[in-house]
Design an enzyme around this catalytic site. Sequence first.
Site, PDB file in Angstrom:
ATOM      1  CG  ASP A 136     -15.802   1.523  45.413  1.00 44.24           C
ATOM      2  OD1 ASP A 136     -15.745   2.166  44.176  1.00 44.24           O
ATOM      3  OD2 ASP A 136     -15.371   1.916  46.184  1.00 44.24           O
TER       4      ASP A 136
ATOM      5  CB  CYS B  25     -12.409   0.893  44.279  1.00 45.68           C
ATOM      6  SG  CYS B  25     -10.541   0.770  44.566  1.00 45.68           S
TER       7      CYS B  25
ATOM      8  CB  THR C 107      -7.351   4.530  44.520  1.00 46.31           C
ATOM      9  OG1 THR C 107      -7.581   3.596  45.164  1.00 46.31           O
ATOM     10  CG2 THR C 107      -7.439   6.041  45.264  1.00 46.31           C
TER      11      THR C 107
ATOM     12  CG  HIS D  51       6.848 -10.469  33.122  1.00 43.45           C
ATOM     13  ND1 HIS D  51       8.001  -9.545  33.230  1.00 43.45           N
ATOM     14  CD2 HIS D  51       6.756 -10.631  31.623  1.00 43.45           C
ATOM     15  CE1 HIS D  51       8.802  -9.300  32.002  1.00 43.45           C
ATOM     16  NE2 HIS D  51       7.962  -9.922  31.027  1.00 43.45           N
TER      17      HIS D  51
ATOM     18  CG  HIS E 169       8.108 -15.081  33.023  1.00 45.07           C
ATOM     19  ND1 HIS E 169       8.349 -13.650  33.573  1.00 45.07           N
ATOM     20  CD2 HIS E 169       8.426 -14.946  31.979  1.00 45.07           C
ATOM     21  CE1 HIS E 169       9.083 -12.846  32.773  1.00 45.07           C
ATOM     22  NE2 HIS E 169       8.846 -13.725  31.399  1.00 45.07           N
TER      23      HIS E 169
HETATM   24  C1  RB5 Z   1     -14.201   5.332  48.260  1.00 45.59           C
HETATM   25  O1  RB5 Z   1     -14.419   6.645  48.785  1.00 45.59           O
HETATM   26  C2  RB5 Z   1     -12.683   4.962  48.083  1.00 45.59           C
HETATM   27  O2  RB5 Z   1     -11.916   5.031  49.322  1.00 45.59           O
HETATM   28  C3  RB5 Z   1     -12.482   3.688  47.254  1.00 45.59           C
HETATM   29  O3  RB5 Z   1     -13.205   3.471  46.203  1.00 45.59           O
HETATM   30  C4  RB5 Z   1     -11.404   3.164  46.872  1.00 45.59           C
HETATM   31  O4  RB5 Z   1     -10.548   4.036  46.221  1.00 45.59           O
HETATM   32  C5  RB5 Z   1     -10.223   2.561  48.085  1.00 45.59           C
HETATM   33  O5  RB5 Z   1      -9.306   2.111  47.883  1.00 45.59           O
END
Ligand code: RB5
Length: 149
Positions: free
Chosen positions: A9, A66, A68, A99, A135
């Site tokens: 994203d 993204c 996080t 695994h 596994h």
């Molecule tokens: C975008 O601001 C953020 O929420 C997205 O990139 C991601 O981290 C969501 O989990």
Amino acid sequence: MKKIAVGCDHAGFAIKGAVIEHIKGKGYDVVDVGTYSEESCHYPIYAEAVCEKILDGECERGVLICGTGIGMSIAANKHKGIRAACCSDTFSARLTREHNDANVLCFGERVVGVGLAIDLVDAFLDAEYLNNGNHVTRVAMLKDIENKN
Ligand code: RB5
């Protein structure tokens, strides 16, 4: 040639290019499903696009970035047949292949820098599933859960 699907994203866009170039340098073809700018967008769209490439057989594995890595991993794990792991250390990125037979690696640009992102990709793509013993039993149990829900 083996293909890897890559998506992000807006919060993962800044490092996606370097990640793709690194994957290509390892000898893989890459399918870049977007996004293609830092304009705000919605991560589930790109998680779905990467998962579809894996589930339809065009790509062997996927990488999702993204802010996080968490939103991407939640979205990817909604797909039957996808085992996505959100990683910020190379030990986990390797072990989730060995695994869990994970087929999608997720990480966060706001969590890892480009250097660690590339190391995560190496750990994930260079490792193979240990297709034996417990596994196999446990991955089969994951599939049973999918089939019940
Ligand atoms: C975008 O601001 C953020 O929420 C997205 O990139 C991601 O981290 C969501 O989990």
